[in-house]
Write an enzyme that holds these catalytic residues in place. Structure first.
Site, PDB file in Angstrom:
ATOM      1  N   GLY A  55      22.426   1.686   9.911  1.00  0.00           N
ATOM      2  CA  GLY A  55      22.226   3.103   9.623  1.00  0.00           C
ATOM      3  C   GLY A  55      23.472   3.858   9.210  1.00  0.00           C
ATOM      4  O   GLY A  55      23.430   5.067   9.027  1.00  0.00           O
ATOM      5  N   HIS A  56      24.586   3.162   9.034  1.00  0.00           N
ATOM      6  CA  HIS A  56      25.863   3.854   8.738  1.00  0.00           C
ATOM      7  C   HIS A  56      26.552   3.199   7.560  1.00  0.00           C
ATOM      8  O   HIS A  56      27.512   2.465   7.753  1.00  0.00           O
ATOM      9  CB  HIS A  56      26.753   3.807   9.982  1.00  0.00           C
ATOM     10  CG  HIS A  56      27.835   4.839  10.008  1.00  0.00           C
ATOM     11  ND1 HIS A  56      29.075   4.641   9.463  1.00  0.00           N
ATOM     12  CD2 HIS A  56      27.862   6.083  10.530  1.00  0.00           C
ATOM     13  CE1 HIS A  56      29.827   5.699   9.660  1.00  0.00           C
ATOM     14  NE2 HIS A  56      29.109   6.596  10.312  1.00  0.00           N
ATOM     15  N   PHE A  57      26.281   3.367   6.427  1.00  0.00           N
ATOM     16  CA  PHE A  57      25.212   4.143   5.829  1.00  0.00           C
ATOM     17  C   PHE A  57      24.428   3.206   4.920  1.00  0.00           C
ATOM     18  O   PHE A  57      25.049   2.397   4.234  1.00  0.00           O
ATOM     19  CB  PHE A  57      25.789   5.289   4.991  1.00  0.00           C
ATOM     20  CG  PHE A  57      26.569   6.296   5.809  1.00  0.00           C
ATOM     21  CD1 PHE A  57      25.909   7.254   6.554  1.00  0.00           C
ATOM     22  CD2 PHE A  57      27.950   6.266   5.835  1.00  0.00           C
ATOM     23  CE1 PHE A  57      26.632   8.196   7.298  1.00  0.00           C
ATOM     24  CE2 PHE A  57      28.671   7.194   6.581  1.00  0.00           C
ATOM     25  CZ  PHE A  57      28.020   8.160   7.313  1.00  0.00           C
ATOM     26  N   ILE A  70      29.802   1.705   6.086  1.00  0.00           N
ATOM     27  CA  ILE A  70      31.147   2.075   6.536  1.00  0.00           C
ATOM     28  C   ILE A  70      31.177   1.939   8.061  1.00  0.00           C
ATOM     29  O   ILE A  70      30.273   2.418   8.748  1.00  0.00           O
ATOM     30  CB  ILE A  70      31.488   3.529   6.139  1.00  0.00           C
ATOM     31  CG1 ILE A  70      31.541   3.674   4.623  1.00  0.00           C
ATOM     32  CG2 ILE A  70      32.814   3.964   6.760  1.00  0.00           C
ATOM     33  CD1 ILE A  70      31.685   5.112   4.162  1.00  0.00           C
TER      34      ILE A  70
END
Length: 143
Positions: A48-50, A55
């Site tokens: 979820g990042h991203f 990252i």
């Protein structure tokens, strides 16, 4: 002192997916450490990042530095049955994104001990380029 992942697992209380140090390249116990975190696309935080632009979260870079600092303290022969608790960060700076495939070099230098609180100056790099840094305060406690 050098450590592989099997040694690190014996020193730190962390486990997957929150163990963020893969190898210790060099360590002068209680004084300084240089360690590695291999950043792979399989890390859970990249889900979820991203999406589409993965990252490593800055807070996890700081946590990696805190874990390396804990290894530095716990590597002293006079320290047994203890755990290091991260207390605070000062002057955290994030200079460049860390992405899958990067080898994060974690460097931490002991700066002092006051009222049982350890102070470390920490820098995270990829290659020769600094990506993050902070001053970390931590305390040694009984397990």
């Amino acid at each position: 002192m050098q450590c592989n992942i099997n040694d690190i697992i014996k020193i730190l209380p962390h486990s997957y997916p929150f163990l963020l140090v893969d190898r210790v390249i060099e360590c002068d116990p209680g004084m300084s450490i240089k360690a590695i975190k291999n950043v792979t696309f399989n890390e859970q935080f990249f889900i979820g990042h991203f999406p589409g632009h993965p990252i490593m979260p800055g807070v996890l870079i700081i946590e990696s530095l805190a874990q390396a600092s804990a290894i530095c303290v716990l590597g002293k022969k006079t320290v047994e049955n203890k755990v290091v608790y991260f207390m605070s960060i000062e002057n955290a700076k994030f200079r460049k994104p860390v992405t899958p495939g990067d080898t994060l070099i974690l460097q931490s230098n002991f700066e002092g001990l006051r009222l049982g609180v350890y102070k470390f100056k920490c820098v995270a790099s990829v290659g020769k380029e600094e990506v993050a840094g902070a001053t970390i305060l931590a305390k040694l406690q009984d397990k």
